[in-house]
Design a protein around this motif. Structure first.
Motif, PDB file in Angstrom:
ATOM      1  N   VAL A   1       0.842  -1.204   0.000  1.00  0.00           N
ATOM      2  CA  VAL A   1       0.000   0.000   0.000  1.00  0.00           C
ATOM      3  C   VAL A   1       0.870   1.244   0.000  1.00  0.00           C
ATOM      4  CG1 VAL A   1      -1.674   1.352   1.330  1.00  0.00           C
ATOM      5  CG2 VAL A   1      -1.989  -1.115   1.075  1.00  0.00           C
ATOM      6  N   ARG A   2       1.860   1.293   0.891  1.00  0.00           N
ATOM      7  CA  ARG A   2       2.730   2.477   0.959  1.00  0.00           C
ATOM      8  C   ARG A   2       3.435   2.737  -0.356  1.00  0.00           C
ATOM      9  NH1 ARG A   2       6.476   1.336   5.026  1.00  0.00           N
ATOM     10  NH2 ARG A   2       5.169  -0.009   6.255  1.00  0.00           N
ATOM     11  N   LYS A   3       3.826   1.679  -1.039  1.00  0.00           N
ATOM     12  CA  LYS A   3       4.549   1.822  -2.308  1.00  0.00           C
ATOM     13  C   LYS A   3       3.642   2.319  -3.440  1.00  0.00           C
ATOM     14  CE  LYS A   3       7.477   1.283  -5.671  1.00  0.00           C
ATOM     15  NZ  LYS A   3       8.348   2.376  -6.002  1.00  0.00           N
ATOM     16  N   PHE A   4       2.406   1.836  -3.486  1.00  0.00           N
ATOM     17  CA  PHE A   4       1.576   2.074  -4.667  1.00  0.00           C
ATOM     18  C   PHE A   4       0.387   3.012  -4.462  1.00  0.00           C
ATOM     19  CE2 PHE A   4       3.704  -1.959  -5.640  1.00  0.00           C
ATOM     20  CZ  PHE A   4       4.283  -1.617  -6.845  1.00  0.00           C
ATOM     21  N   GLN A   5       0.107   3.432  -3.241  1.00  0.00           N
ATOM     22  CA  GLN A   5      -1.078   4.261  -3.034  1.00  0.00           C
ATOM     23  C   GLN A   5      -0.987   5.606  -3.748  1.00  0.00           C
ATOM     24  OE1 GLN A   5      -1.838   4.871   1.110  1.00  0.00           O
ATOM     25  NE2 GLN A   5       0.062   5.987   1.469  1.00  0.00           N
ATOM     26  N   SER A   6       0.199   6.172  -3.868  1.00  0.00           N
ATOM     27  CA  SER A   6       0.318   7.465  -4.561  1.00  0.00           C
ATOM     28  C   SER A   6      -0.014   7.320  -6.043  1.00  0.00           C
ATOM     29  CB  SER A   6       1.709   8.060  -4.366  1.00  0.00           C
ATOM     30  OG  SER A   6       2.694   7.224  -4.934  1.00  0.00           O
ATOM     31  N   TYR A   7       0.346   6.196  -6.649  1.00  0.00           N
ATOM     32  CA  TYR A   7       0.006   5.956  -8.057  1.00  0.00           C
ATOM     33  C   TYR A   7      -1.498   5.809  -8.221  1.00  0.00           C
ATOM     34  CZ  TYR A   7       4.993   4.930  -8.509  1.00  0.00           C
ATOM     35  OH  TYR A   7       6.357   5.006  -8.476  1.00  0.00           O
ATOM     36  N   ALA A   8      -2.108   5.072  -7.310  1.00  0.00           N
ATOM     37  CA  ALA A   8      -3.559   4.881  -7.357  1.00  0.00           C
ATOM     38  C   ALA A   8      -4.279   6.209  -7.152  1.00  0.00           C
ATOM     39  CB  ALA A   8      -3.988   3.869  -6.287  1.00  0.00           C
TER      40      ALA A   8
ATOM     41  N   ALA B   1      -3.114   9.270  -7.762  1.00  0.00           N
ATOM     42  CA  ALA B   1      -2.907  10.148  -8.928  1.00  0.00           C
ATOM     43  C   ALA B   1      -3.885   9.790 -10.042  1.00  0.00           C
ATOM     44  CB  ALA B   1      -1.464  10.035  -9.420  1.00  0.00           C
ATOM     45  N   LEU B   2      -4.065   8.502 -10.285  1.00  0.00           N
ATOM     46  CA  LEU B   2      -5.012   8.076 -11.324  1.00  0.00           C
ATOM     47  C   LEU B   2      -6.436   8.458 -10.934  1.00  0.00           C
ATOM     48  CD1 LEU B   2      -5.826   6.624 -13.911  1.00  0.00           C
ATOM     49  CD2 LEU B   2      -5.747   4.469 -12.621  1.00  0.00           C
TER      50      LEU B   2
ATOM     51  N   ASP C   1      -2.709   9.526 -22.183  1.00  0.00           N
ATOM     52  CA  ASP C   1      -2.005  10.793 -22.343  1.00  0.00           C
ATOM     53  C   ASP C   1      -1.577  11.443 -21.035  1.00  0.00           C
ATOM     54  OD1 ASP C   1      -2.218  10.476 -25.041  1.00  0.00           O
ATOM     55  OD2 ASP C   1      -3.595  12.125 -25.380  1.00  0.00           O
ATOM     56  N   ILE C   2      -2.255  11.157 -19.948  1.00  0.00           N
ATOM     57  CA  ILE C   2      -1.872  11.767 -18.679  1.00  0.00           C
ATOM     58  C   ILE C   2      -1.032  10.793 -17.850  1.00  0.00           C
ATOM     59  CG2 ILE C   2      -2.701  12.786 -16.521  1.00  0.00           C
ATOM     60  CD1 ILE C   2      -5.078  13.891 -18.128  1.00  0.00           C
ATOM     61  N   GLN C   3      -1.475   9.543 -17.737  1.00  0.00           N
ATOM     62  CA  GLN C   3      -0.700   8.548 -16.996  1.00  0.00           C
ATOM     63  C   GLN C   3       0.442   7.983 -17.833  1.00  0.00           C
ATOM     64  OE1 GLN C   3      -2.099   9.258 -13.738  1.00  0.00           O
ATOM     65  NE2 GLN C   3      -1.277   7.223 -13.522  1.00  0.00           N
TER      66      GLN C   3
ATOM     67  N   ILE D   1     -11.852   6.134  -3.228  1.00  0.00           N
ATOM     68  CA  ILE D   1     -11.629   5.125  -4.267  1.00  0.00           C
ATOM     69  C   ILE D   1     -10.339   4.354  -3.996  1.00  0.00           C
ATOM     70  CG2 ILE D   1     -11.012   4.830  -6.714  1.00  0.00           C
ATOM     71  CD1 ILE D   1     -14.050   5.213  -6.233  1.00  0.00           C
ATOM     72  N   VAL D   2      -9.293   5.060  -3.597  1.00  0.00           N
ATOM     73  CA  VAL D   2      -8.016   4.399  -3.302  1.00  0.00           C
ATOM     74  C   VAL D   2      -8.188   3.429  -2.137  1.00  0.00           C
ATOM     75  CG1 VAL D   2      -5.653   4.754  -2.463  1.00  0.00           C
ATOM     76  CG2 VAL D   2      -6.574   6.213  -4.285  1.00  0.00           C
ATOM     77  N   GLN D   3      -8.885   3.873  -1.113  1.00  0.00           N
ATOM     78  CA  GLN D   3      -9.120   2.995   0.037  1.00  0.00           C
ATOM     79  C   GLN D   3      -9.906   1.757  -0.390  1.00  0.00           C
ATOM     80  OE1 GLN D   3     -10.975   4.936   3.360  1.00  0.00           O
ATOM     81  NE2 GLN D   3     -10.923   3.110   4.628  1.00  0.00           N
ATOM     82  N   GLU D   4     -10.969   1.955  -1.140  1.00  0.00           N
ATOM     83  CA  GLU D   4     -11.777   0.822  -1.612  1.00  0.00           C
ATOM     84  C   GLU D   4     -10.959  -0.090  -2.527  1.00  0.00           C
ATOM     85  OE1 GLU D   4     -14.814  -1.873  -2.295  1.00  0.00           O
ATOM     86  OE2 GLU D   4     -14.609  -0.362  -0.730  1.00  0.00           O
TER      87      GLU D   4
END
Length: 192
Positions: free
Chosen positions: A25-32, A34-35, A146-148, A49-52
């Motif tokens: 979670v700590r590694k990937f939550q910022s990516y989730a 941002a999307l 185009d954004i991600q 949404i990230v939590q879910e």
């Protein structure tokens, strides 16, 4: 974090290791996040949404195919939850708001000239606000590609669309955004 480290964490999660999941979670939550922010344009909704998403990842970690990228699987979950949320928001907006009340977009001056745009941040904010007006599928494809900066193939995997459909929706989204930039903000493309 290497792919092998991620696979190891996922295997440990499969074995019920909560600390391994916390690292994931700590590694990937910022990516989730941002999307989700790029799709929903709302911080509170994006955090929900990230939590879910991570709740679902924990519950269904055994379904992850270790031959694939974890981020692709995670983006698929985040994207699906965002699309569902956008549909709910659009349905509720149609039910409860009059046409005049639906103006949550930030104020951007009407008569912008390309030379007046002072920074890429301003342009990015303008595009972000205009993506809200795209149909859900176009908005999704545009955001992921185009954004991600994902490949067309990755977008197809995440969305479940064919590569051809991704390309078509991307073309329509870009064309619609150019038209919106011209119509709403009088910004036209500079010719070389």
């Amino acid at each position: 974090m290497t792919d092998d480290t991620v696979r190891d964490l996922i295997q440990r999660c499969n074995d019920g290791d909560v600390l391994a999941f916390e690292k994931l979670v700590r590694k990937f939550q910022s990516y989730a996040f941002a999307l989700a922010m790029r799709l929903l344009c709302d911080e509170t909704e994006s955090r929900d949404i990230v939590q879910e998403s991570f709740v679902r990842i924990w519950k269904h970690i055994d379904r992850f195919d270790p031959r694939k990228q974890f981020t692709t699987w995670m983006y698929t979950i985040v994207t699906n939850l965002c699309v569902d949320r956008l549909r709910t928001i659009n349905r509720n907006r149609k039910l409860f708001l009059s046409h005049d009340e639906d103006s949550a977009l930030p104020d951007i001056p009407d008569d912008l000239d390309v030379y007046e745009i002072e920074s890429n941040e301003e342009l990015a904010a303008m595009i972000k606000s205009l993506t809200r007006e795209l149909p859900t599928k176009q908005r999704l494809v545009f955001t992921l590609r185009d954004i991600q900066d994902l490949t067309v193939e990755e977008v197809a995997t995440i969305t479940g669309l064919s590569v051809g459909s991704v390309k078509t929706n991307l073309h329509y989204a870009r064309r619609a955004l150019r038209r919106l930039m011209e119509d709403k903000h009088h910004v036209t493309r500079l010719e070389p």
